[in-house]
Every structure is written in structure tokens, then in C-alpha cells.
Write a protein that holds these residues in place. Sequence first.
Motif, PDB file in Angstrom:
ATOM      1  N   PHE A 140       0.745  -0.913   0.314  1.00 11.04           N
ATOM      2  CA  PHE A 140       0.315  -0.014  -0.285  1.00 11.04           C
ATOM      3  C   PHE A 140       0.747   1.493  -0.035  1.00 11.04           C
ATOM      4  CE2 PHE A 140       0.588   1.502   4.563  1.00 11.04           C
ATOM      5  CZ  PHE A 140       1.181   0.116   4.838  1.00 11.04           C
ATOM      6  N   ALA A 141       0.252   2.562  -0.284  1.00 12.90           N
ATOM      7  CA  ALA A 141       0.651   3.517  -0.120  1.00 12.90           C
ATOM      8  C   ALA A 141       0.302   4.362   1.114  1.00 12.90           C
ATOM      9  CB  ALA A 141       0.473   4.119  -1.319  1.00 12.90           C
ATOM     10  N   VAL A 142       1.016   5.203   1.345  1.00 16.80           N
ATOM     11  CA  VAL A 142       1.497   6.210   2.593  1.00 16.80           C
ATOM     12  C   VAL A 142       1.298   7.174   2.276  1.00 16.80           C
ATOM     13  CG1 VAL A 142       1.370   7.265   4.678  1.00 16.80           C
ATOM     14  CG2 VAL A 142       1.309   4.660   4.469  1.00 16.80           C
ATOM     15  N   LEU A 143       0.427   8.413   2.128  1.00 15.23           N
ATOM     16  CA  LEU A 143       0.885   9.865   1.623  1.00 15.23           C
ATOM     17  C   LEU A 143       0.130  10.835   2.476  1.00 15.23           C
ATOM     18  CD1 LEU A 143      -0.418   9.007  -1.343  1.00 15.23           C
ATOM     19  CD2 LEU A 143       0.167  10.243  -2.044  1.00 15.23           C
ATOM     20  N   LEU A 144       1.765  11.791   3.426  1.00 14.06           N
ATOM     21  CA  LEU A 144       1.317  12.478   4.059  1.00 14.06           C
ATOM     22  C   LEU A 144       1.178  14.277   3.662  1.00 14.06           C
ATOM     23  CD1 LEU A 144       5.141  12.155   5.995  1.00 14.06           C
ATOM     24  CD2 LEU A 144       2.691  11.226   6.660  1.00 14.06           C
ATOM     25  N   PRO A 145      -0.197  13.953   3.882  1.00 13.87           N
ATOM     26  CA  PRO A 145      -1.383  15.570   3.836  1.00 13.87           C
ATOM     27  C   PRO A 145      -0.285  17.086   3.281  1.00 13.87           C
ATOM     28  CG  PRO A 145      -2.229  14.180   4.847  1.00 13.87           C
ATOM     29  CD  PRO A 145      -1.175  13.633   5.348  1.00 13.87           C
ATOM     30  N   ASP A 146       0.628  16.511   4.173  1.00 17.33           N
ATOM     31  CA  ASP A 146       1.594  18.403   4.797  1.00 17.33           C
ATOM     32  C   ASP A 146       1.785  18.786   3.480  1.00 17.33           C
ATOM     33  OD1 ASP A 146       0.563  18.996   7.137  1.00 17.33           O
ATOM     34  OD2 ASP A 146       1.852  18.219   8.038  1.00 17.33           O
ATOM     35  N   MET A 147       2.043  17.682   3.125  1.00 19.39           N
ATOM     36  CA  MET A 147       3.581  17.190   1.585  1.00 19.39           C
ATOM     37  C   MET A 147       3.231  17.866   0.812  1.00 19.39           C
ATOM     38  SD  MET A 147       6.098  17.621   4.210  1.00 19.39           S
ATOM     39  CE  MET A 147       7.808  17.775   3.091  1.00 19.39           C
ATOM     40  N   LEU A 148       3.456  18.881  -0.440  1.00 26.86           N
ATOM     41  CA  LEU A 148       3.090  19.071  -1.563  1.00 26.86           C
ATOM     42  C   LEU A 148       4.006  18.677  -2.508  1.00 26.86           C
ATOM     43  CD1 LEU A 148      -0.238  21.828  -1.517  1.00 26.86           C
ATOM     44  CD2 LEU A 148      -0.109  19.587  -1.058  1.00 26.86           C
ATOM     45  N   HIS A 149       3.751  18.001  -3.143  1.00 26.44           N
ATOM     46  CA  HIS A 149       4.375  17.740  -4.565  1.00 26.44           C
ATOM     47  C   HIS A 149       4.194  18.061  -5.860  1.00 26.44           C
ATOM     48  CE1 HIS A 149       6.093  14.856  -1.253  1.00 26.44           C
ATOM     49  NE2 HIS A 149       7.122  14.553  -2.005  1.00 26.44           N
ATOM     50  N   GLU A 150       4.788  18.823  -6.224  1.00 21.79           N
ATOM     51  CA  GLU A 150       4.873  19.371  -7.319  1.00 21.79           C
ATOM     52  C   GLU A 150       6.244  19.226  -8.808  1.00 21.79           C
ATOM     53  OE1 GLU A 150       5.144  23.791  -8.266  1.00 21.79           O
ATOM     54  OE2 GLU A 150       3.705  23.634  -9.014  1.00 21.79           O
ATOM     55  N   GLY A 151       5.313  18.576  -9.656  1.00 22.40           N
ATOM     56  CA  GLY A 151       6.376  18.257 -10.714  1.00 22.40           C
ATOM     57  C   GLY A 151       5.933  17.744 -12.152  1.00 22.40           C
TER      58      GLY A 151
ATOM     59  N   HIS B 233      14.658   1.370  -1.386  1.00 19.98           N
ATOM     60  CA  HIS B 233      14.496   2.164  -2.548  1.00 19.98           C
ATOM     61  C   HIS B 233      14.446   3.763  -2.211  1.00 19.98           C
ATOM     62  CE1 HIS B 233      16.380  -1.574  -4.468  1.00 19.98           C
ATOM     63  NE2 HIS B 233      17.269  -1.447  -4.832  1.00 19.98           N
ATOM     64  N   ALA B 234      15.091   4.646  -2.891  1.00 24.18           N
ATOM     65  CA  ALA B 234      14.823   5.613  -2.658  1.00 24.18           C
ATOM     66  C   ALA B 234      14.409   6.573  -4.169  1.00 24.18           C
ATOM     67  CB  ALA B 234      15.987   6.598  -2.501  1.00 24.18           C
ATOM     68  N   HIS B 235      12.785   6.987  -4.185  1.00 23.34           N
ATOM     69  CA  HIS B 235      12.726   7.684  -5.311  1.00 23.34           C
ATOM     70  C   HIS B 235      13.183   9.285  -5.225  1.00 23.34           C
ATOM     71  CE1 HIS B 235      10.793   9.847  -8.435  1.00 23.34           C
ATOM     72  NE2 HIS B 235       9.420  10.464  -7.676  1.00 23.34           N
ATOM     73  N   LEU B 236      14.007   9.812  -5.788  1.00 26.08           N
ATOM     74  CA  LEU B 236      14.325  11.078  -5.135  1.00 26.08           C
ATOM     75  C   LEU B 236      13.653  12.668  -6.390  1.00 26.08           C
ATOM     76  CD1 LEU B 236      18.583  10.188  -5.660  1.00 26.08           C
ATOM     77  CD2 LEU B 236      16.833  10.539  -3.689  1.00 26.08           C
ATOM     78  N   PHE B 237      12.919  12.943  -5.805  1.00 25.39           N
ATOM     79  CA  PHE B 237      11.888  13.715  -6.285  1.00 25.39           C
ATOM     80  C   PHE B 237      12.748  14.797  -6.872  1.00 25.39           C
ATOM     81  CE2 PHE B 237       8.047  17.052  -6.465  1.00 25.39           C
ATOM     82  CZ  PHE B 237       7.400  16.046  -7.540  1.00 25.39           C
ATOM     83  N   ARG B 238      12.546  15.409  -8.364  1.00 24.71           N
ATOM     84  CA  ARG B 238      13.520  16.550  -8.980  1.00 24.71           C
ATOM     85  C   ARG B 238      12.228  17.252  -8.883  1.00 24.71           C
ATOM     86  NH1 ARG B 238      18.169  14.857  -7.244  1.00 24.71           N
ATOM     87  NH2 ARG B 238      18.742  12.740  -8.695  1.00 24.71           N
ATOM     88  N   GLY B 239      11.436  17.477  -8.005  1.00 20.91           N
ATOM     89  CA  GLY B 239      10.103  18.830  -8.608  1.00 20.91           C
ATOM     90  C   GLY B 239      10.426  19.377  -7.394  1.00 20.91           C
ATOM     91  N   ARG B 240       9.494  20.045  -6.755  1.00 22.71           N
ATOM     92  CA  ARG B 240       9.438  21.643  -5.541  1.00 22.71           C
ATOM     93  C   ARG B 240       8.423  20.616  -4.536  1.00 22.71           C
ATOM     94  NH1 ARG B 240      10.438  27.585  -5.492  1.00 22.71           N
ATOM     95  NH2 ARG B 240      10.455  27.121  -3.285  1.00 22.71           N
ATOM     96  N   VAL B 241       9.373  20.361  -3.388  1.00 22.40           N
ATOM     97  CA  VAL B 241       7.866  20.145  -1.842  1.00 22.40           C
ATOM     98  C   VAL B 241       7.430  21.246  -1.327  1.00 22.40           C
ATOM     99  CG1 VAL B 241       7.647  18.593  -0.407  1.00 22.40           C
ATOM    100  CG2 VAL B 241       9.724  17.523  -2.408  1.00 22.40           C
ATOM    101  N   PHE B 242       6.756  20.985  -1.280  1.00 23.83           N
ATOM    102  CA  PHE B 242       6.131  22.119  -0.248  1.00 23.83           C
ATOM    103  C   PHE B 242       5.976  21.472   1.248  1.00 23.83           C
ATOM    104  CE2 PHE B 242       4.890  23.567  -4.215  1.00 23.83           C
ATOM    105  CZ  PHE B 242       5.961  25.247  -4.522  1.00 23.83           C
ATOM    106  N   ASP B 243       6.089  22.359   2.540  1.00 22.92           N
ATOM    107  CA  ASP B 243       5.734  21.958   3.285  1.00 22.92           C
ATOM    108  C   ASP B 243       4.368  22.277   3.593  1.00 22.92           C
ATOM    109  OD1 ASP B 243       6.043  20.646   6.023  1.00 22.92           O
ATOM    110  OD2 ASP B 243       7.786  20.749   6.954  1.00 22.92           O
ATOM    111  N   THR B 244       3.663  22.003   4.348  1.00 20.61           N
ATOM    112  CA  THR B 244       2.656  23.040   4.145  1.00 20.61           C
ATOM    113  C   THR B 244       1.993  23.175   5.783  1.00 20.61           C
ATOM    114  OG1 THR B 244       0.571  21.641   3.861  1.00 20.61           O
ATOM    115  CG2 THR B 244       1.770  22.638   1.891  1.00 20.61           C
ATOM    116  N   GLY B 245       3.086  21.687   6.414  1.00 20.58           N
ATOM    117  CA  GLY B 245       2.522  21.970   8.136  1.00 20.58           C
ATOM    118  C   GLY B 245       3.712  23.126   8.678  1.00 20.58           C
ATOM    119  N   HIS B 246       4.385  23.645   7.417  1.00 14.30           N
ATOM    120  CA  HIS B 246       4.959  25.398   8.533  1.00 14.30           C
ATOM    121  C   HIS B 246       4.019  26.713   7.560  1.00 14.30           C
ATOM    122  CE1 HIS B 246       8.442  23.456  10.509  1.00 14.30           C
ATOM    123  NE2 HIS B 246       7.877  22.572  10.100  1.00 14.30           N
ATOM    124  N   GLN B 247       4.172  27.456   8.429  1.00 13.19           N
ATOM    125  CA  GLN B 247       3.095  28.905   7.881  1.00 13.19           C
ATOM    126  C   GLN B 247       3.996  28.846   6.825  1.00 13.19           C
ATOM    127  OE1 GLN B 247       3.990  29.089  11.422  1.00 13.19           O
ATOM    128  NE2 GLN B 247       1.489  30.197  12.045  1.00 13.19           N
TER     129      GLN B 247
END
Length: 288
Positions: free
Chosen positions: A127-138, A245-259
Motif C-alpha cells: 500500500f501507499a502512505v501519503l502525508l497530506p502536509d507535503m505537496l509535491h509539484e513535479g 529504494h529511494a525515489h529522488l523527487f526532482r520537482g518542488r516539495v512544499f511542507d505546508t505544515g509550516h506557515q
Amino acid sequence: MKPIRKAVFPVAGLGTRFLPATKTIPKEMLPVVDKPVIQHVVEEARAAGIEHFIFVTGRGKGAIEDHFDHVFELNATLHQRGRDEDLARLKDNTPLPGRTSFTRQQEPLGLGHAVWCARDLVGDEPFAVLLPDMLHEGVTPCLADMIKERAQHGGQVIAAYEVPEHETHRYGILDLHGETQGTPRIHAMIEKPQKGKAPSNFAISGRYILSPEIFDVLEHQQRGAGGEIQLTDAMVTLMNTVPYHAHLFRGRVFDTGHQLGFLTANIAYALKRPDIGEELRAIIKELM
Ligand code: G1P
């Protein structure tokens, strides 16, 4: 290889960083432009072919369940007013009947505990787990790429992105033996390392593909960083038996859990919108 059909969204967190906004509204319902944060993440999962959406909620999170339901009166009103485009968008954003599940994390014992609360709903499949705080824009959705990498390499896949050295203590950090390309093997990981003790600056970005064995480990997992039951610690226990294995995400990650991350995400997503982007750019210039 069993396909990834289910995704777990841990949404029980209190969101104290956003008080008073989050006194009565779940932090996952705060909007990035005009969609709640959680909607962005659910859409990423849908784009990756996820069929069933499992939310681990807590007290006061009812708005999330309502959000993923049809609102009959609203639909009828939109239809009456001829706003069929808005109506279609709303309907498209709602998962199919029977494709959502909600369970509660009854105590705030940490991310590992939240994931464990989904064990019966996930059952015996990866299964997958997605933490909603983290937006991945790629260019392509992060989870979709991870699923492809799993098909190539097997085992578990954890997404990571590079963070500045002085922020490594906020995240789970991967030891990749210095590799920075492709889909490297993960050799070790540590949750919230002390300053100066991180094995790299590749932080876990909140996207995981896991096998169900993790639930047996989580059941007995001792508390770790911050006194919480950590998912990272449970993954470490399994590292001897299943490859990671690591998926090295090359887009932009926004940690929306911080202001700052939340505000940056709003600006970045709004600037890309064809209807308001240009005007916003001009307004920002003026404000500066
Ligand atoms: C969690 C994970 C951590 C990860 C982070 C991403 O931490 O435990 O490994 O890097 O999410 O946001 P939390 O933010 O819940 O403290």
C-alpha cells in the motif's frame, strides 16, 4: 507482484502551528488556492491509479469525511443556476461510492501508530502512505513515478528530496551511501537526527510504498524521536529483510505544515493558474 490499490492518509494531527485557524477546521482542510490541502494529495494518489482511500482521522476531523462526499443541496443549486462546469468539477473531485474508509487514531502516539491504525483496512497487500502536509509539484505525480520504480526494483520505495543542512533535524533522513542519481538503495535512515548528525540531506518527503509486514513491526514498535511511535523506526527494523529504494523527487516539495511552506505553496500554485496567475504576479511586484 501485487498492485498498489490502497493509500493511507494520516490526518489526525492537531495542526497547532496554525492556531487559531485550526481551532475548528482540520489543518488538512486549509486551502491551497481553492482546494483543501488534502484534496491536492488525494488527486496525486488518484493520478497514480489508487482505488481506495483510507483516512486515519481523529476528533474534530469530520469536515474531511464530508468533503469527500456529495452535497446534494449544493449540487442541485449549481445545476439550477446552470453552473454545470463547477458541478462537474465537484463530482470529479469525489471518489467513487465505497472507495473511501475512515478510521480514528484514538491517541496522538505518532505517525507509526497512525499507519498501524489502518492495518485492518489495508489487509494483506502492499500500500501507499501519503502525508497530506507535503505537496509535491513535479512534471509527473510523485506517487505514480514511485509505483513505476517499484515495478522495476521491487521492495519498498520511499520518496526523498534535498533539504538545507540546517533543516535535516525536522525530517526522517536517508543514508544513500553518497548516491544522488537514479533510484538508489537506502542503506539506513534516521528520524529527526540531531543537528550535525544527519547521514545526508535527503529527507523523507512523505510518500511511501510499503508492504503489509510493516504492521507486525509497528504493533511492537517502541517510542522514538519526540516520544512518538515512528514509522521510520519500523522501516529500519524491516531493512534487513526487504530492500528499500529511494525515489529522488526532482520537482518542488512544499511542507505546508509550516506557515512559510503553506504560504509559498499558495503563491506557487496560484502563479501557475491561467485565470489569476498574471494578475497575482503584478500584485506581488507592487507589494514588494
Ligand atoms: C514525518 C516523518 C518524517 C518525514 C516528515 C515529512 O515527520 O516522520 O520522516 O520526513 O514527516 O514531512 P513529521 O512531519 O510528522 O514530524
